[in-house]
Scaffold this motif. Structure first.
Motif, PDB file in Angstrom:
ATOM      1  N   LEU A   1       0.808  -1.220   0.000  1.00 29.11           N
ATOM      2  CA  LEU A   1       0.000   0.000   0.000  1.00 29.11           C
ATOM      3  C   LEU A   1       0.848   1.280   0.000  1.00 29.11           C
ATOM      4  CD1 LEU A   1      -2.891  -1.128   2.372  1.00 29.11           C
ATOM      5  CD2 LEU A   1      -2.782  -1.232  -0.127  1.00 29.11           C
ATOM      6  N   PRO A   2       1.842   1.421   0.887  1.00 29.73           N
ATOM      7  CA  PRO A   2       2.671   2.639   0.807  1.00 29.73           C
ATOM      8  C   PRO A   2       3.458   2.740  -0.495  1.00 29.73           C
ATOM      9  CG  PRO A   2       3.539   1.113   2.455  1.00 29.73           C
ATOM     10  CD  PRO A   2       2.190   0.624   2.068  1.00 29.73           C
ATOM     11  N   LEU A   3       3.806   1.587  -1.089  1.00 34.31           N
ATOM     12  CA  LEU A   3       4.480   1.610  -2.386  1.00 34.31           C
ATOM     13  C   LEU A   3       3.574   2.225  -3.440  1.00 34.31           C
ATOM     14  CD1 LEU A   3       6.528   0.852  -4.590  1.00 34.31           C
ATOM     15  CD2 LEU A   3       5.565  -1.466  -4.570  1.00 34.31           C
ATOM     16  N   LEU A   4       2.316   1.785  -3.484  1.00 31.05           N
ATOM     17  CA  LEU A   4       1.378   2.306  -4.479  1.00 31.05           C
ATOM     18  C   LEU A   4       0.957   3.735  -4.172  1.00 31.05           C
ATOM     19  CD1 LEU A   4      -0.868  -0.810  -5.204  1.00 31.05           C
ATOM     20  CD2 LEU A   4       1.269  -0.083  -6.296  1.00 31.05           C
ATOM     21  N   ALA A   5       1.104   4.160  -2.913  1.00 31.58           N
ATOM     22  CA  ALA A   5       0.809   5.554  -2.575  1.00 31.58           C
ATOM     23  C   ALA A   5       1.780   6.500  -3.277  1.00 31.58           C
ATOM     24  CB  ALA A   5       0.878   5.758  -1.059  1.00 31.58           C
ATOM     25  N   GLU A   6       2.952   5.988  -3.640  1.00 25.32           N
ATOM     26  CA  GLU A   6       3.936   6.786  -4.375  1.00 25.32           C
ATOM     27  C   GLU A   6       3.556   6.931  -5.849  1.00 25.32           C
ATOM     28  OE1 GLU A   6       7.661   4.861  -3.789  1.00 25.32           O
ATOM     29  OE2 GLU A   6       7.539   4.929  -1.596  1.00 25.32           O
ATOM     30  N   GLY A   7       2.647   6.079  -6.324  1.00 27.96           N
ATOM     31  CA  GLY A   7       2.221   6.107  -7.714  1.00 27.96           C
ATOM     32  C   GLY A   7       2.035   4.694  -8.237  1.00 27.96           C
ATOM     33  N   PRO A   8       1.393   4.538  -9.406  1.00 27.86           N
ATOM     34  CA  PRO A   8       1.173   3.201  -9.965  1.00 27.86           C
ATOM     35  C   PRO A   8       2.480   2.438 -10.149  1.00 27.86           C
ATOM     36  CG  PRO A   8      -0.121   4.844 -11.132  1.00 27.86           C
ATOM     37  CD  PRO A   8       0.812   5.601 -10.241  1.00 27.86           C
ATOM     38  N   ALA A   9       2.424   1.121  -9.960  1.00 26.05           N
ATOM     39  CA  ALA A   9       3.608   0.269 -10.105  1.00 26.05           C
ATOM     40  C   ALA A   9       3.202  -1.032 -10.779  1.00 26.05           C
ATOM     41  CB  ALA A   9       4.236  -0.013  -8.734  1.00 26.05           C
ATOM     42  N   ASP A  10       4.117  -1.602 -11.557  1.00 25.01           N
ATOM     43  CA  ASP A  10       3.813  -2.870 -12.213  1.00 25.01           C
ATOM     44  C   ASP A  10       4.224  -4.035 -11.317  1.00 25.01           C
ATOM     45  OD1 ASP A  10       6.593  -3.251 -12.499  1.00 25.01           O
ATOM     46  OD2 ASP A  10       6.600  -2.417 -14.522  1.00 25.01           O
ATOM     47  N   LEU A  11       3.924  -5.239 -11.766  1.00 29.09           N
ATOM     48  CA  LEU A  11       4.167  -6.440 -10.974  1.00 29.09           C
ATOM     49  C   LEU A  11       5.643  -6.564 -10.603  1.00 29.09           C
ATOM     50  CD1 LEU A  11       3.155  -9.081  -9.726  1.00 29.09           C
ATOM     51  CD2 LEU A  11       3.445 -10.155 -11.979  1.00 29.09           C
ATOM     52  N   GLY A  12       6.519  -6.313 -11.567  1.00 27.63           N
ATOM     53  CA  GLY A  12       7.945  -6.442 -11.307  1.00 27.63           C
ATOM     54  C   GLY A  12       8.425  -5.481 -10.232  1.00 27.63           C
ATOM     55  N   GLN A  13       7.926  -4.253 -10.238  1.00 25.43           N
ATOM     56  CA  GLN A  13       8.317  -3.269  -9.230  1.00 25.43           C
ATOM     57  C   GLN A  13       7.841  -3.672  -7.843  1.00 25.43           C
ATOM     58  OE1 GLN A  13       6.419  -0.013 -11.398  1.00 25.43           O
ATOM     59  NE2 GLN A  13       8.409   1.037 -11.539  1.00 25.43           N
ATOM     60  N   VAL A  14       6.618  -4.211  -7.776  1.00 26.04           N
ATOM     61  CA  VAL A  14       6.086  -4.649  -6.491  1.00 26.04           C
ATOM     62  C   VAL A  14       6.912  -5.816  -5.961  1.00 26.04           C
ATOM     63  CG1 VAL A  14       4.100  -5.659  -5.303  1.00 26.04           C
ATOM     64  CG2 VAL A  14       3.752  -3.834  -6.990  1.00 26.04           C
ATOM     65  N   ALA A  15       7.204  -6.788  -6.814  1.00 26.47           N
ATOM     66  CA  ALA A  15       7.986  -7.951  -6.398  1.00 26.47           C
ATOM     67  C   ALA A  15       9.372  -7.534  -5.924  1.00 26.47           C
ATOM     68  CB  ALA A  15       8.091  -8.943  -7.551  1.00 26.47           C
ATOM     69  N   GLU A  16       9.977  -6.602  -6.646  1.00 26.66           N
ATOM     70  CA  GLU A  16      11.326  -6.151  -6.280  1.00 26.66           C
ATOM     71  C   GLU A  16      11.318  -5.437  -4.930  1.00 26.66           C
ATOM     72  OE1 GLU A  16      14.942  -3.320  -8.039  1.00 26.66           O
ATOM     73  OE2 GLU A  16      13.073  -3.574  -9.171  1.00 26.66           O
ATOM     74  N   ARG A  17      10.337  -4.582  -4.712  1.00 27.25           N
ATOM     75  CA  ARG A  17      10.254  -3.850  -3.439  1.00 27.25           C
ATOM     76  C   ARG A  17      10.048  -4.809  -2.262  1.00 27.25           C
ATOM     77  NH1 ARG A  17       8.624   1.272  -1.390  1.00 27.25           N
ATOM     78  NH2 ARG A  17       9.400   2.122  -3.366  1.00 27.25           N
ATOM     79  N   LEU A  18       9.225  -5.850  -2.473  1.00 26.47           N
ATOM     80  CA  LEU A  18       8.945  -6.800  -1.397  1.00 26.47           C
ATOM     81  C   LEU A  18      10.055  -7.836  -1.239  1.00 26.47           C
ATOM     82  CD1 LEU A  18       5.127  -7.542  -1.891  1.00 26.47           C
ATOM     83  CD2 LEU A  18       6.200  -5.877  -0.380  1.00 26.47           C
ATOM     84  N   GLY A  19      10.862  -7.997  -2.278  1.00 27.14           N
ATOM     85  CA  GLY A  19      11.908  -9.012  -2.241  1.00 27.14           C
ATOM     86  C   GLY A  19      11.350 -10.411  -2.376  1.00 27.14           C
TER      87      GLY A  19
END
Length: 254
Positions: free
Chosen positions: A12-30
């Motif tokens: 949720l805080p990641l998407l609060a920064e703006g839209p993100a694709d699947l790869g960006q979400v996976a990378e942020r979460l590790g």
């Protein structure tokens, strides 16, 4: 299970920064993309995230609806009251809570002084808007155009020699209050009563209420009352933190 919840909430805080694709979400979460996709689908099912046509994810409308509902159900008086009581127990003086509603500033809570000399203020009663410390804080937070328009409409009764005499003086006082982040009424309404006040802010930083400590000269001098300002501000900050959910609640009298 707790790790799964933690990962999902971290999206949720990641998407609060703006839209993100699947790869960006996976990378942020590790995590692997399949794990990220599973979490995103669950959040999507609950309306907390939304999948755009470009395959990126953003925060969902349900999240904003929940936040709005939560804000509407917050009762600033209920949240503030225990803090006001603790401050009153620590200093012994009268403590007020006030809000701005429909061009009036109203007391919505009061904890009486433990001293024999009491103030005649009442819950639900409008304050003397051109001199009261809580009013200065609430009106100082208005946009400049609204401040000026309101100042021009007000009457300026001279309760004492220290009362605000006119719109120009009132606007100068409000600007000073905006800059310093606190307010006083040192004999402006009643010669014998002094008051120090601090703002209570919501999650967006706007002033939602103001609290004050007041005492007559026969109990403490104005200078002695001003020494309580740091404690008053800590109490207001603690209420702001609990109201907005930004910070842990701390005992301001500690």
């Amino acid at each position: 299970m707790s790790q799964t919840v933690d990962r999902a909430l971290s999206i949720l805080p990641l998407l609060a920064e703006g839209p993100a694709d699947l790869g960006q979400v996976a990378e942020r979460l590790g995590v692997h993309k399949s794990t990220a996709l599973r979490l995103l689908r669950t959040l999507h099912e609950h309306g907390l995230v939304y999948r755009q046509s470009d395959q990126r994810y953003r925060l969902g409308a349900r999240l904003f609806a929940l936040a709005q509902e939560a804000m509407e159900n917050l009762d600033i008086r209920e949240i503030a009251h225990p803090h006001l009581v603790r401050l009153n127990e620590a200093c012994g003086h009268t403590v007020h809570l006030a809000v701005h509603e429909e061009n009036e500033v109203l007391y919505i809570d009061k904890v009486d002084s433990r001293y024999p000399v009491r103030m005649y203020s009442r819950v639900g009663k409008p304050v003397a808007i051109t001199v009261a410390a809580v009013a200065k804080l609430l009106l100082a937070d208005l946009p400049e155009g609204e401040r000026r328009a309101l100042a021009e409409k007000l009457e300026y009764p001279l309760y004492t020699a220290r009362s605000t005499p006119n719109a120009a003086a009132f606007l100068r006082e409000l600007e000073k209050v905006r800059e310093q982040g606190w307010a006083t009424d040192l004999g402006g309404h009643e010669e014998s009563i002094n008051c120090v006040a601090a703002p209570i802010r919501g999650a967006d930083g706007r002033v939602v209420a103001a609290m004050s400590v007041s005492a007559p000269n026969v109990v403490v001098t104005a200078d002695e009352l001003l020494t309580l300002l740091p404690r008053v501000r800590r109490t207001a900050d603690a209420i702001s933190g609990e109201y907005s959910g930004r910070t842990p609640v701390k005992d301001p009298t500690a």
